[in-house]
Design a protein around this motif. Structure first.
Motif, PDB file in Angstrom:
ATOM      1  N   GLU A  15      -6.843  40.501   9.043  1.00 22.90           N
ATOM      2  CA  GLU A  15      -8.245  40.680   9.459  1.00 22.90           C
ATOM      3  C   GLU A  15      -9.100  39.445   9.018  1.00 22.90           C
ATOM      4  O   GLU A  15     -10.413  39.726   9.018  1.00 22.90           O
ATOM      5  CB  GLU A  15      -8.669  41.984   8.636  1.00 22.90           C
ATOM      6  CG  GLU A  15      -8.258  43.293   9.190  1.00 22.90           C
ATOM      7  CD  GLU A  15      -8.558  44.465   8.390  1.00 22.90           C
ATOM      8  OE1 GLU A  15      -9.146  44.459   8.038  1.00 22.90           O
ATOM      9  OE2 GLU A  15      -8.077  45.511   9.073  1.00 22.90           O
ATOM     10  N   GLU A  16      -8.406  38.711   8.524  1.00 20.21           N
ATOM     11  CA  GLU A  16      -9.286  37.211   8.095  1.00 20.21           C
ATOM     12  C   GLU A  16     -10.503  37.488   7.379  1.00 20.21           C
ATOM     13  O   GLU A  16     -11.625  37.204   7.595  1.00 20.21           O
ATOM     14  CB  GLU A  16      -9.556  36.349   9.331  1.00 20.21           C
ATOM     15  CG  GLU A  16      -8.664  35.926  10.147  1.00 20.21           C
ATOM     16  CD  GLU A  16      -8.675  35.138  11.285  1.00 20.21           C
ATOM     17  OE1 GLU A  16     -10.122  34.857  11.427  1.00 20.21           O
ATOM     18  OE2 GLU A  16      -7.852  34.616  11.767  1.00 20.21           O
ATOM     19  N   THR A  17     -10.196  38.368   6.171  1.00 21.70           N
ATOM     20  CA  THR A  17     -11.128  38.724   5.222  1.00 21.70           C
ATOM     21  C   THR A  17     -11.520  37.518   4.456  1.00 21.70           C
ATOM     22  O   THR A  17     -10.680  37.067   3.998  1.00 21.70           O
ATOM     23  CB  THR A  17     -10.701  39.995   4.396  1.00 21.70           C
ATOM     24  OG1 THR A  17     -10.320  41.152   5.107  1.00 21.70           O
ATOM     25  CG2 THR A  17     -11.800  40.661   3.375  1.00 21.70           C
ATOM     26  N   ASP A  18     -12.998  37.554   3.920  1.00 18.25           N
ATOM     27  CA  ASP A  18     -13.498  36.392   3.048  1.00 18.25           C
ATOM     28  C   ASP A  18     -13.052  37.093   1.801  1.00 18.25           C
ATOM     29  O   ASP A  18     -12.647  38.084   1.493  1.00 18.25           O
ATOM     30  CB  ASP A  18     -14.921  36.148   3.471  1.00 18.25           C
ATOM     31  CG  ASP A  18     -15.762  37.481   3.130  1.00 18.25           C
ATOM     32  OD1 ASP A  18     -15.517  38.340   2.473  1.00 18.25           O
ATOM     33  OD2 ASP A  18     -16.733  37.417   3.690  1.00 18.25           O
ATOM     34  N   PHE A  19     -13.202  36.109   0.702  1.00 21.24           N
ATOM     35  CA  PHE A  19     -12.725  36.330  -0.621  1.00 21.24           C
ATOM     36  C   PHE A  19     -13.818  37.578  -1.190  1.00 21.24           C
ATOM     37  O   PHE A  19     -13.254  38.304  -1.852  1.00 21.24           O
ATOM     38  CB  PHE A  19     -12.916  35.178  -1.527  1.00 21.24           C
ATOM     39  CG  PHE A  19     -11.810  34.474  -1.604  1.00 21.24           C
ATOM     40  CD1 PHE A  19     -10.646  34.785  -2.363  1.00 21.24           C
ATOM     41  CD2 PHE A  19     -11.631  33.143  -1.056  1.00 21.24           C
ATOM     42  CE1 PHE A  19      -9.559  34.163  -2.424  1.00 21.24           C
ATOM     43  CE2 PHE A  19     -10.402  32.247  -1.138  1.00 21.24           C
ATOM     44  CZ  PHE A  19      -9.267  32.931  -1.832  1.00 21.24           C
ATOM     45  N   GLU A  20     -15.014  37.674  -0.716  1.00 24.17           N
ATOM     46  CA  GLU A  20     -15.738  38.740  -1.269  1.00 24.17           C
ATOM     47  C   GLU A  20     -15.375  39.906  -1.045  1.00 24.17           C
ATOM     48  O   GLU A  20     -15.186  41.168  -1.725  1.00 24.17           O
ATOM     49  CB  GLU A  20     -17.129  38.263  -1.047  1.00 24.17           C
ATOM     50  CG  GLU A  20     -18.214  39.489  -1.429  1.00 24.17           C
ATOM     51  CD  GLU A  20     -19.845  38.694  -1.274  1.00 24.17           C
ATOM     52  OE1 GLU A  20     -20.443  39.356  -2.032  1.00 24.17           O
ATOM     53  OE2 GLU A  20     -20.167  38.088  -0.417  1.00 24.17           O
ATOM     54  N   SER A  46      -7.331  31.781   5.159  1.00 23.75           N
ATOM     55  CA  SER A  46      -7.160  30.433   5.296  1.00 23.75           C
ATOM     56  C   SER A  46      -6.611  29.809   3.900  1.00 23.75           C
ATOM     57  O   SER A  46      -6.042  28.567   3.968  1.00 23.75           O
ATOM     58  CB  SER A  46      -8.530  29.921   5.724  1.00 23.75           C
ATOM     59  OG  SER A  46      -9.352  29.943   4.488  1.00 23.75           O
ATOM     60  N   VAL A  47      -6.696  30.489   2.771  1.00 24.05           N
ATOM     61  CA  VAL A  47      -6.396  30.030   1.557  1.00 24.05           C
ATOM     62  C   VAL A  47      -4.972  30.294   1.199  1.00 24.05           C
ATOM     63  O   VAL A  47      -4.179  29.624   0.600  1.00 24.05           O
ATOM     64  CB  VAL A  47      -7.395  30.156   0.363  1.00 24.05           C
ATOM     65  CG1 VAL A  47      -6.963  29.622  -0.946  1.00 24.05           C
ATOM     66  CG2 VAL A  47      -8.729  29.620   0.758  1.00 24.05           C
ATOM     67  N   TYR A  48      -4.604  31.630   1.928  1.00 21.92           N
ATOM     68  CA  TYR A  48      -3.336  32.060   1.418  1.00 21.92           C
ATOM     69  C   TYR A  48      -2.191  31.146   1.850  1.00 21.92           C
ATOM     70  O   TYR A  48      -1.339  30.924   1.013  1.00 21.92           O
ATOM     71  CB  TYR A  48      -3.117  33.362   2.248  1.00 21.92           C
ATOM     72  CG  TYR A  48      -1.919  34.038   1.986  1.00 21.92           C
ATOM     73  CD1 TYR A  48      -1.544  34.601   0.878  1.00 21.92           C
ATOM     74  CD2 TYR A  48      -1.130  34.138   3.005  1.00 21.92           C
ATOM     75  CE1 TYR A  48      -0.043  35.199   0.729  1.00 21.92           C
ATOM     76  CE2 TYR A  48       0.289  34.592   3.159  1.00 21.92           C
ATOM     77  CZ  TYR A  48       0.743  35.254   1.697  1.00 21.92           C
ATOM     78  OH  TYR A  48       2.183  35.658   1.685  1.00 21.92           O
ATOM     79  N   PRO A  49      -2.056  30.567   2.946  1.00 21.36           N
ATOM     80  CA  PRO A  49      -0.846  29.776   3.387  1.00 21.36           C
ATOM     81  C   PRO A  49      -0.719  28.554   2.264  1.00 21.36           C
ATOM     82  O   PRO A  49       0.347  27.938   2.201  1.00 21.36           O
ATOM     83  CB  PRO A  49      -1.222  29.125   4.699  1.00 21.36           C
ATOM     84  CG  PRO A  49      -2.093  30.103   5.173  1.00 21.36           C
ATOM     85  CD  PRO A  49      -2.938  30.588   3.999  1.00 21.36           C
ATOM     86  N   LEU A  50      -1.977  28.065   1.895  1.00 24.24           N
ATOM     87  CA  LEU A  50      -1.980  26.929   0.674  1.00 24.24           C
ATOM     88  C   LEU A  50      -1.388  27.408  -0.585  1.00 24.24           C
ATOM     89  O   LEU A  50      -0.691  26.642  -1.069  1.00 24.24           O
ATOM     90  CB  LEU A  50      -3.458  26.478   0.569  1.00 24.24           C
ATOM     91  CG  LEU A  50      -4.078  26.058   1.892  1.00 24.24           C
ATOM     92  CD1 LEU A  50      -5.596  25.604   1.481  1.00 24.24           C
ATOM     93  CD2 LEU A  50      -3.417  24.814   2.496  1.00 24.24           C
ATOM     94  N   TYR A  51      -1.787  28.577  -0.824  1.00 27.74           N
ATOM     95  CA  TYR A  51      -1.070  29.193  -2.013  1.00 27.74           C
ATOM     96  C   TYR A  51       0.548  29.149  -1.847  1.00 27.74           C
ATOM     97  O   TYR A  51       1.268  28.632  -2.850  1.00 27.74           O
ATOM     98  CB  TYR A  51      -1.571  30.516  -2.138  1.00 27.74           C
ATOM     99  CG  TYR A  51      -2.676  30.723  -2.712  1.00 27.74           C
ATOM    100  CD1 TYR A  51      -3.312  29.767  -3.618  1.00 27.74           C
ATOM    101  CD2 TYR A  51      -3.383  31.882  -2.345  1.00 27.74           C
ATOM    102  CE1 TYR A  51      -4.788  30.040  -3.980  1.00 27.74           C
ATOM    103  CE2 TYR A  51      -4.742  32.225  -3.070  1.00 27.74           C
ATOM    104  CZ  TYR A  51      -5.481  31.153  -3.885  1.00 27.74           C
ATOM    105  OH  TYR A  51      -6.703  31.555  -4.239  1.00 27.74           O
ATOM    106  N   VAL A  52       1.085  29.464  -0.864  1.00 24.87           N
ATOM    107  CA  VAL A  52       2.491  29.672  -0.351  1.00 24.87           C
ATOM    108  C   VAL A  52       3.013  28.324  -0.277  1.00 24.87           C
ATOM    109  O   VAL A  52       4.046  27.980  -1.040  1.00 24.87           O
ATOM    110  CB  VAL A  52       2.586  30.529   1.004  1.00 24.87           C
ATOM    111  CG1 VAL A  52       4.047  30.191   1.286  1.00 24.87           C
ATOM    112  CG2 VAL A  52       2.198  31.766   0.739  1.00 24.87           C
ATOM    113  N   GLN A  53       2.320  27.361   0.196  1.00 20.27           N
ATOM    114  CA  GLN A  53       2.707  26.005   0.444  1.00 20.27           C
ATOM    115  C   GLN A  53       2.766  25.446  -0.998  1.00 20.27           C
ATOM    116  O   GLN A  53       3.922  24.727  -1.511  1.00 20.27           O
ATOM    117  CB  GLN A  53       1.827  24.881   1.112  1.00 20.27           C
ATOM    118  CG  GLN A  53       2.035  25.510   2.894  1.00 20.27           C
ATOM    119  CD  GLN A  53       0.655  24.707   3.560  1.00 20.27           C
ATOM    120  OE1 GLN A  53       0.139  23.769   2.869  1.00 20.27           O
ATOM    121  NE2 GLN A  53       0.518  24.790   4.915  1.00 20.27           N
TER     122      GLN A  53
END
Length: 115
Positions: free
Chosen positions: A53-58, A13-20
């Motif tokens: 796999e929608e892995t959480d940060f941990e 969920s955060v990865y696309p924000l990094y790309v944007q």
């Protein structure tokens, strides 16, 4: 944001924000991926699998092949906190990644970002 909130967040969920963030400054998804691979040791296919796999940060950092040995050279402020002073190892790794993406968005040269 507390450790619980950060560790439970899905990397996907955060990865696309990094790309944007990078693309708004005329940087590319490939450069974001290169930074993530440098920091974590994931291959591109392993990184893609973590996203799918929608892995959480941990889990994302827990399953990472290795944290780059020069990651301790990442210095600076993210969200008002110096990354080198963060005591929680997981939160520090997340903030390392945030800082690297910030540097990319600030048009810093990849050679300097990847130390």
């Amino acid at each position: 944001m507390s450790r619980t909130n950060l560790s439970a967040m899905k990397f996907s969920s955060v990865y696309p924000l990094y790309v944007q963030k990078a693309e708004r400054k005329n940087r590319s998804k490939d450069e974001v991926d290169q930074i993530i691979r440098w920091l974590t040791g994931y291959s591109q296919s392993e990184l893609q699998r973590q996203i799918e796999e929608e892995t959480d940060f941990e889990g994302f950092f827990g399953q990472a092949p290795r944290l780059h040995p020069k990651s301790s050279l990442i210095k600076g402020v993210v969200c008002g906190v110096r990354v080198e002073e963060i005591e929680d190892p997981l939160v520090q790794k997340i903030r390392y990644l945030d800082k690297l993406v910030d540097e990319l968005a600030k048009r810093k040269a990849m050679e300097k970002i990847l130390r």
